[in-house]
Design an enzyme around this catalytic site. Structure first.
Site, PDB file in Angstrom:
ATOM      1  N   ASP A  56       0.854  -1.190   0.000  1.00 15.33           N
ATOM      2  CA  ASP A  56       0.000   0.000   0.000  1.00 15.33           C
ATOM      3  C   ASP A  56       0.888   1.238   0.000  1.00 15.33           C
ATOM      4  O   ASP A  56       1.914   1.269   0.690  1.00 15.33           O
ATOM      5  CB  ASP A  56      -0.892  -0.006   1.254  1.00 15.33           C
ATOM      6  CG  ASP A  56      -2.109   0.902   1.138  1.00 15.33           C
ATOM      7  OD1 ASP A  56      -1.912   2.111   0.913  1.00 15.33           O
ATOM      8  OD2 ASP A  56      -3.240   0.406   1.281  1.00 15.33           O
ATOM      9  N   ARG A  85     -30.388   2.304  -5.167  1.00 11.50           N
ATOM     10  CA  ARG A  85     -29.074   1.678  -5.256  1.00 11.50           C
ATOM     11  C   ARG A  85     -29.060   0.357  -4.494  1.00 11.50           C
ATOM     12  O   ARG A  85     -29.899   0.096  -3.639  1.00 11.50           O
ATOM     13  CB  ARG A  85     -27.992   2.617  -4.684  1.00 11.50           C
ATOM     14  CG  ARG A  85     -27.813   3.917  -5.464  1.00 11.50           C
ATOM     15  CD  ARG A  85     -27.229   3.664  -6.837  1.00 11.50           C
ATOM     16  NE  ARG A  85     -27.003   4.907  -7.572  1.00 11.50           N
ATOM     17  CZ  ARG A  85     -27.840   5.402  -8.476  1.00 11.50           C
ATOM     18  NH1 ARG A  85     -28.988   4.773  -8.728  1.00 11.50           N
ATOM     19  NH2 ARG A  85     -27.558   6.511  -9.112  1.00 11.50           N
ATOM     20  N   ALA A 137     -25.319  15.101 -12.947  1.00  8.13           N
ATOM     21  CA  ALA A 137     -25.146  14.541 -14.282  1.00  8.13           C
ATOM     22  C   ALA A 137     -24.662  13.104 -14.188  1.00  8.13           C
ATOM     23  O   ALA A 137     -23.755  12.781 -13.416  1.00  8.13           O
ATOM     24  CB  ALA A 137     -24.147  15.380 -15.080  1.00  8.13           C
ATOM     25  N   THR A 152      -4.221   6.875   0.948  1.00  6.91           N
ATOM     26  CA  THR A 152      -5.491   6.919   1.680  1.00  6.91           C
ATOM     27  C   THR A 152      -5.559   5.831   2.745  1.00  6.91           C
ATOM     28  O   THR A 152      -6.463   5.847   3.575  1.00  6.91           O
ATOM     29  CB  THR A 152      -6.696   6.756   0.725  1.00  6.91           C
ATOM     30  OG1 THR A 152      -6.562   5.526  -0.002  1.00  6.91           O
ATOM     31  CG2 THR A 152      -6.777   7.922  -0.257  1.00  6.91           C
ATOM     32  N   ALA A 168      -5.799  -1.601  -4.795  1.00  6.50           N
ATOM     33  CA  ALA A 168      -5.234  -0.255  -4.806  1.00  6.50           C
ATOM     34  C   ALA A 168      -5.698   0.499  -6.048  1.00  6.50           C
ATOM     35  O   ALA A 168      -5.484   0.050  -7.179  1.00  6.50           O
ATOM     36  CB  ALA A 168      -3.702  -0.335  -4.792  1.00  6.50           C
ATOM     37  N   ALA A 169      -6.364   1.646  -5.830  1.00  6.74           N
ATOM     38  CA  ALA A 169      -6.865   2.444  -6.954  1.00  6.74           C
ATOM     39  C   ALA A 169      -7.380   3.770  -6.435  1.00  6.74           C
ATOM     40  O   ALA A 169      -7.678   3.924  -5.252  1.00  6.74           O
ATOM     41  CB  ALA A 169      -7.992   1.712  -7.685  1.00  6.74           C
ATOM     42  N   PHE A 204     -20.964  -3.052  -5.822  1.00  4.07           N
ATOM     43  CA  PHE A 204     -22.011  -2.037  -5.889  1.00  4.07           C
ATOM     44  C   PHE A 204     -21.737  -1.021  -4.756  1.00  4.07           C
ATOM     45  O   PHE A 204     -20.588  -0.630  -4.577  1.00  4.07           O
ATOM     46  CB  PHE A 204     -23.388  -2.700  -5.898  1.00  4.07           C
ATOM     47  CG  PHE A 204     -23.732  -3.200  -7.298  1.00  4.07           C
ATOM     48  CD1 PHE A 204     -24.738  -2.608  -8.029  1.00  4.07           C
ATOM     49  CD2 PHE A 204     -22.988  -4.217  -7.908  1.00  4.07           C
ATOM     50  CE1 PHE A 204     -25.020  -3.012  -9.338  1.00  4.07           C
ATOM     51  CE2 PHE A 204     -23.252  -4.632  -9.202  1.00  4.07           C
ATOM     52  CZ  PHE A 204     -24.273  -4.029  -9.918  1.00  4.07           C
ATOM     53  N   ASP A 215     -26.222  10.409 -13.087  1.00  4.84           N
ATOM     54  CA  ASP A 215     -26.814   9.539 -12.069  1.00  4.84           C
ATOM     55  C   ASP A 215     -27.994   8.771 -12.667  1.00  4.84           C
ATOM     56  O   ASP A 215     -29.008   9.376 -13.020  1.00  4.84           O
ATOM     57  CB  ASP A 215     -27.310  10.364 -10.882  1.00  4.84           C
ATOM     58  CG  ASP A 215     -26.281  10.516  -9.788  1.00  4.84           C
ATOM     59  OD1 ASP A 215     -25.214   9.893  -9.895  1.00  4.84           O
ATOM     60  OD2 ASP A 215     -26.540  11.255  -8.825  1.00  4.84           O
ATOM     61  N   TYR A 254     -13.390   7.317 -14.069  1.00  2.00           N
ATOM     62  CA  TYR A 254     -13.213   6.247 -13.082  1.00  2.00           C
ATOM     63  C   TYR A 254     -13.774   4.935 -13.608  1.00  2.00           C
ATOM     64  O   TYR A 254     -13.090   3.904 -13.597  1.00  2.00           O
ATOM     65  CB  TYR A 254     -13.891   6.614 -11.758  1.00  2.00           C
ATOM     66  CG  TYR A 254     -13.992   5.439 -10.812  1.00  2.00           C
ATOM     67  CD1 TYR A 254     -12.852   4.884 -10.243  1.00  2.00           C
ATOM     68  CD2 TYR A 254     -15.236   4.865 -10.510  1.00  2.00           C
ATOM     69  CE1 TYR A 254     -12.946   3.791  -9.385  1.00  2.00           C
ATOM     70  CE2 TYR A 254     -15.327   3.787  -9.655  1.00  2.00           C
ATOM     71  CZ  TYR A 254     -14.188   3.250  -9.100  1.00  2.00           C
ATOM     72  OH  TYR A 254     -14.282   2.167  -8.267  1.00  2.00           O
TER      73      TYR A 254
END
Length: 328
Positions: free
Chosen positions: A31, A217, A283, A35, A74-75, A169, A285, A141
């Site tokens: 890592d 969601r 925008a 973050t 990791a991203a 999700f 969604d 992304y």
């Protein structure tokens, strides 16, 4: 077998580390701590601080620790930031993955799990999103995650790696206070922040074609995300070299933004103070993004165990842990 978990000091990664350790797997963590928090890495687990863009360090780590499999978490993952800084996101998420895969191929890694996202689907106009729903990401992304899936599968076929792409999700919750999400980028922590600062939660768009007008969601507990990684890691050992598995990780149940905010008010004790205010739609969604969980159940024998109340309660406990008493 030893697994290297990239991003293992992060919110989701730390839960994956704990789940795999509890199941008797050997793990190490890689890592860059941009973050992540080293306090999340359990005692006795080898930790390497470094970037997935550092091919030499990756090769040294993979070969030196005798790594057989990689779980790549990791991203960079902030949608808005990806729109503002697409070059940064493609470098970190795609070039970082390419560098890692090259090092893995060079050192004989045989199994590779990739942390993907429902963002690969974009704005699907379906009741339940299956793994065969066309992928049409609407932000950089999501594009980097879809490109990552292509790269993982192609590398697996070319080098005989068994691979899996796990499409998350909406992740929430925490296994314990020390592993809680410290970012404020998703609905649950965003509502917590508003409430503890004396503000009102915000619903972006109240005129969608849904029962209460707000987006729906599929919320999934981070502990369920972790158990799905463990299930996938074990199934990969039974599959043919070069084969790939792509599955959604969700509950298959839609919860509206308004319903979730009401539940947060109940769990936190804020009650009517959690009544939201409406703001214009954002925008990109979609009205509803809910997973079909049929394939993961069939392929991995996995089903989510936690409901939304458990997610909110555990996330709230972690949130309160880092707040002064007066703000709880």
């Amino acid at each position: 077998m030893t697994w290297l978990i990239t991003g293992g000091a992060g919110f989701i990664g730390a839960h994956v580390v704990r789940a795999m350790l509890a199941a008797g797997e050997r793990v190490a963590v890689f890592d860059d701590l941009s973050t992540g928090d080293p306090a999340r890495v359990p005692d006795g687990v080898t930790f390497v601080k470094g970037s997935v863009l550092d091919g030499a360090l990756l090769r040294e780590t993979l070969s030196g620790l005798g790594i057989d499999g990689v779980v790549h978490l990791a991203a960079k993952k902030q949608v808005g930031e990806s729109v503002e800084r697409p070059l940064f996101y493609y470098r970190e998420n795609v070039e970082g993955l390419r560098t890692l895969l090259e090092a893995a191929a060079d050192t004989g890694v045989r199994r590779f799990l990739f942390s993907s996202s429902a963002a690969v689907y974009g704005t699907p106009d379906v009741d339940l999103v299956t793994e065969d729903t066309p992928c049409a990401p609407v932000n950089p992304y999501g594009e980097t995650k879809l490109a990552g899936e292509w790269l993982v599968r192609a590398t697996g076929r070319a080098h005989g790696m068994t691979t899996a792409c796990l499409r998350y999700f909406n992740v929430a919750g925490a296994a314990d206070e020390l592993l809680a999400d410290t970012g404020v980028f998703n609905l649950v922590p965003m509502v917590f922040e508003k409430l503890t600062e004396g503000g009102a939660p915000v619903v972006f768009g109240d005129d969608y074609d849904t029962p209460d007008g707000s987006c729906e969601r599929d919320f999934i507990h981070v502990e369920d995300i972790a158990s799905a990684h463990l299930a996938a890691a074990r199934v990969l050992g039974e599959r043919e070299p070069g084969s790939d598995l792509t599955v959604n990780i969700g509950r298959g149940e839609g919860v509206s933004v308004r319903e979730m905010i009401t539940l947060i008010g109940e769990v936190t004790g804020y009650g009517s103070a959690a009544a939201p205010v409406s703001a214009p739609r954002r925008a990109g969604d979609p009205a509803r993004v809910v997973a079909s969980a049929d394939r993961i159940r069939a392929e991995l024998g996995w089903t989510a165990r936690h409901d939304t109340r458990a997610m909110v309660a555990s996330a709230w406990s972690g949130w309160c842990h880092r707040l002064p008493d007066a703000r709880r």
